[in-house]
Write a protein that holds these residues in place. Structure first.
Motif, short mmCIF file in Angstrom:
data_model
loop_
_atom_site.label_atom_id
_atom_site.label_comp_id
_atom_site.label_asym_id
_atom_site.label_seq_id
_atom_site.Cartn_x
_atom_site.Cartn_y
_atom_site.Cartn_z
N GLN A 121 -5.56 5.82 32.69
CA GLN A 121 -5.70 6.40 34.01
C GLN A 121 -4.49 6.15 34.87
N ILE A 122 -3.82 5.01 34.68
CA ILE A 122 -2.64 4.65 35.46
C ILE A 122 -1.53 5.65 35.21
N ASN A 123 -1.42 6.09 33.99
CA ASN A 123 -0.28 6.88 33.61
C ASN A 123 -0.52 8.37 33.76
N VAL A 124 -1.79 8.76 33.88
CA VAL A 124 -2.06 10.10 34.39
C VAL A 124 -1.42 10.24 35.76
N ASP A 125 -1.52 9.16 36.56
CA ASP A 125 -0.94 9.17 37.89
C ASP A 125 0.57 9.36 37.83
N LEU A 157 -12.33 -4.53 35.92
CA LEU A 157 -11.94 -4.68 37.32
C LEU A 157 -10.71 -3.84 37.64
N ALA A 158 -9.74 -3.84 36.75
CA ALA A 158 -8.52 -3.04 36.95
C ALA A 158 -8.86 -1.56 37.08
N ALA A 159 -9.73 -1.07 36.20
CA ALA A 159 -10.11 0.35 36.24
C ALA A 159 -10.86 0.68 37.53
N SER A 160 -11.69 -0.23 37.99
CA SER A 160 -12.47 0.01 39.22
C SER A 160 -11.56 0.10 40.43
N VAL A 183 -14.52 6.06 33.10
CA VAL A 183 -14.86 5.91 31.68
C VAL A 183 -14.45 4.53 31.17
N LEU A 184 -13.23 4.10 31.53
CA LEU A 184 -12.73 2.81 31.06
C LEU A 184 -13.52 1.65 31.64
N ALA A 185 -13.84 1.72 32.93
CA ALA A 185 -14.55 0.62 33.60
C ALA A 185 -15.88 0.33 32.93
N VAL A 186 -16.54 1.38 32.45
CA VAL A 186 -17.84 1.20 31.80
C VAL A 186 -17.67 0.97 30.30
N VAL A 200 -15.30 -0.34 28.45
CA VAL A 200 -14.73 -1.60 27.96
C VAL A 200 -15.80 -2.67 27.80
N LEU A 201 -16.92 -2.54 28.48
CA LEU A 201 -17.98 -3.53 28.38
C LEU A 201 -18.64 -3.54 27.00
N ALA A 202 -18.44 -2.48 26.24
CA ALA A 202 -18.98 -2.42 24.88
C ALA A 202 -18.04 -3.05 23.85
N MET A 203 -16.86 -3.48 24.28
CA MET A 203 -15.86 -4.06 23.38
C MET A 203 -16.06 -5.57 23.28
N PRO A 204 -15.62 -6.19 22.18
CA PRO A 204 -15.76 -7.66 22.05
C PRO A 204 -14.80 -8.40 22.97
N GLU A 205 -15.17 -9.61 23.34
CA GLU A 205 -14.29 -10.44 24.15
C GLU A 205 -13.21 -11.05 23.26
N SER A 206 -12.10 -11.45 23.86
CA SER A 206 -11.01 -12.10 23.13
C SER A 206 -11.50 -13.41 22.52
#
Length: 479
Positions: free
Chosen positions: A2-6, A61-64, A160-163, A165-171
């Motif tokens: 989303q950052i780079n669409v900008d 948080l970044a996406a939000s 899309v990213l804000a929501v 990413v919550l389905a991805m595993p933590e580091s």
């Protein structure tokens, strides 16, 4: 992304903003660069935040934050509101650029880490391409709606990213530091082919985190929450940490001094200077830039774990230097021919070398900057060290984007690209001397790579060591 669409959108939107809001060149430069200035706030706080709340939630948080900035920009009634929206979005940019490569590095195995940590750059390129296409399509809207729709587009991928990413595993590295070794082992078993290898990696991570290997799943979280990192990085660094810091911050410093932001953000002006006249032709040409960037970064992702970081990066800089020199020559000839029709060869050279420059940057300097700087830090320093690198990256990005118009007016547009070419030569010397190869090394072993300086590594790499069978082998340390 989303950052780079900008970024892609802004390159074309500036043409319409200038016409609709009657902005000056100074205001246009401010709009282009303020996002990166405000990204400093995000990047310098994101490391500490990610050490507290985790890598996944920091991405969300970044996406939000960027979502809020995009909405504000899309609804801007005037220049002041638009500038405020860029500032809010900039904070989200800082968070995302810091956390995305760190998360990718910590979740990946050594064999594919280069490819995964380069994925943020493919998102950058794909986002820019989407922005260019959006510019071309939305340019047909009435002026008052067109650029606002362009800038508001960033809200969609952010959501899309804000929501998602919550389905991805933590580091797994962050989980170990938090005393959640059992969860970390579950993630590592998904990353590695065998349970045995996952357990070996877990033991290495525990050692790197300062835990004993026999500490079980109920190990307490390490105290500190990232405190003391700044002292270890800047006040009392060990020799390896000092070399790591120089390499990691250096690649960020030089990335934008090659002029990529000037070409991506101001490509419409460059194409106009080269003789492409109509607005639709200019926007169509910028789509070609986006396609080139995306295709070549995909190529880099396929190669970075096969041939290594150093060969790709140095080859990339060789192409950048040649392209910038030819672009400077072509634009100088075109500019000096005015008001007469410029030679066809100069126009073709200027346009072609925009594409070769973008291709050269995208196959090495672009993706490897993020991959390399995210993998070299020890676990205890990684998040906050990466945040400093992103801060430097954004400062250099802002410096180029906010001064390019003034620069080319002062020394001509061709002179500006000759200057970038000379800076790329310095970047090549820096990387050759101070950035050793990290390909295929587990994260927990990379600090060892920096245990020797360039001269020592050079000496070690040329010393022949006896091996069984009467043969000889060169030192294992890669320069």
């Amino acid at each position: 992304m989303q950052i780079n669409v900008d970024t892609g959108v802004m390159s074309g939107a500036m043409l319409f903003i200038k016409e609709d809001l009657k902005t000056t060149d100074t205001q246009v430069q401010l709009l282009a660069g303020i996002l990166n200035v405000c990204a400093l706030v995000g990047s310098l706080t994101a490391g500490r935040v990610s050490d507290y709340i985790g890598r996944r939630f920091t991405i969300s948080l970044a996406a939000s934050i960027f979502l809020a900035g995009s909405v504000l920009m899309g609804l801007s009634p005037n220049f002041g509101t638009l500038l405020a929206g860029r500032c809010v979005a900039g904070v989200g940019v800082g968070y995302a650029l810091m956390i995305a490569p760190v998360y990718a590095a910590e979740i990946a195995s050594a064999e594919i880490r280069g490819s995964l940590t380069s994925l943020p750059e493919i998102c950058i390129s794909f986002g820019i391409l989407i922005g260019y296409v959006a510019n071309y399509l939305l340019a047909k809207l009435p002026l008052v709606y067109g650029w606002r729709a362009m800038l508001g587009l960033g809200a969609l991928p952010s959501l899309v990213l804000a929501v998602g990413v919550l389905a991805m595993p933590e580091s797994p590295r962050w989980l170990v530091v938090q005393g959640r070794a059992e969860e970390a082992l579950t993630v590592l078993r998904r990353v590695y082919d065998s349970p045995g290898e996952a357990e070996v990696r877990l033991a290495e991570i525990k050692t790197a985190a300062g835990l004993k290997e026999d500490v079980g799943a109920a190990a307490p979280a390490l105290a500190g929450g990232g405190r003391g990192v700044w002292k270890e990085l800047f006040l009392h660094p060990t020799p390896p940490v000092r070399r790591i810091l120089l390499a990691a911050l250096g690649v960020h410093f030089f990335q934008h001094l090659t002029g990529i932001e000037a070409v991506v953000l101001y490509s419409p002006r460059i194409f106009k200077a080269a003789g492409i006249a109509t607005r639709n032709e200019v926007l169509a040409a910028t789509i070609g830039v986006g396609v080139t960037k995306t295709v070549l970064i995909l190529t880099a992702i396929l190669l970075v774990d096969r041939i290594g970081r150093r060969p790709l990066y140095l080859s990339s800089l060789a192409g950048i230097i040649a392209s910038l020199a030819c672009l400077g020559l072509g634009l100088t000839v075109v500019e000096r021919a005015a008001p007469h029709h410029p030679p066809t060869w100069a126009v073709v050279l200027a346009i072609a070398t925009v594409f070769t420059f973008v291709a050269s940057f995208s196959i090495g300097v672009g993706p490897i900057t993020w991959a390399y700087s995210s993998e070299v830090y020890p676990l205890r320093l990684r998040a906050q060290g990466a945040s400093v690198g992103v801060a430097i990256n954004r400062v250099m990005n802002a410096a180029v984007s906010m001064t390019f118009v003034s620069l080319y007016k002062a020394i001509t547009i061709g002179g500006a690209f000759f200057l970038f070419a000379s800076l790329a030569v310095v970047a090549a010397a820096f990387f050759y001397l101070f950035c050793p190869e990290t390909q295929g090394r587990p994260l927990e072993e990379i600090e060892e790579v920096f245990s020797q300086g360039w001269r020592e590594r050079r000496r070690t790499s040329t010393v022949e060591l006896p091996v069984s069978g009467g043969g000889k082998a060169r030192g294992a340390m890669m320069v």
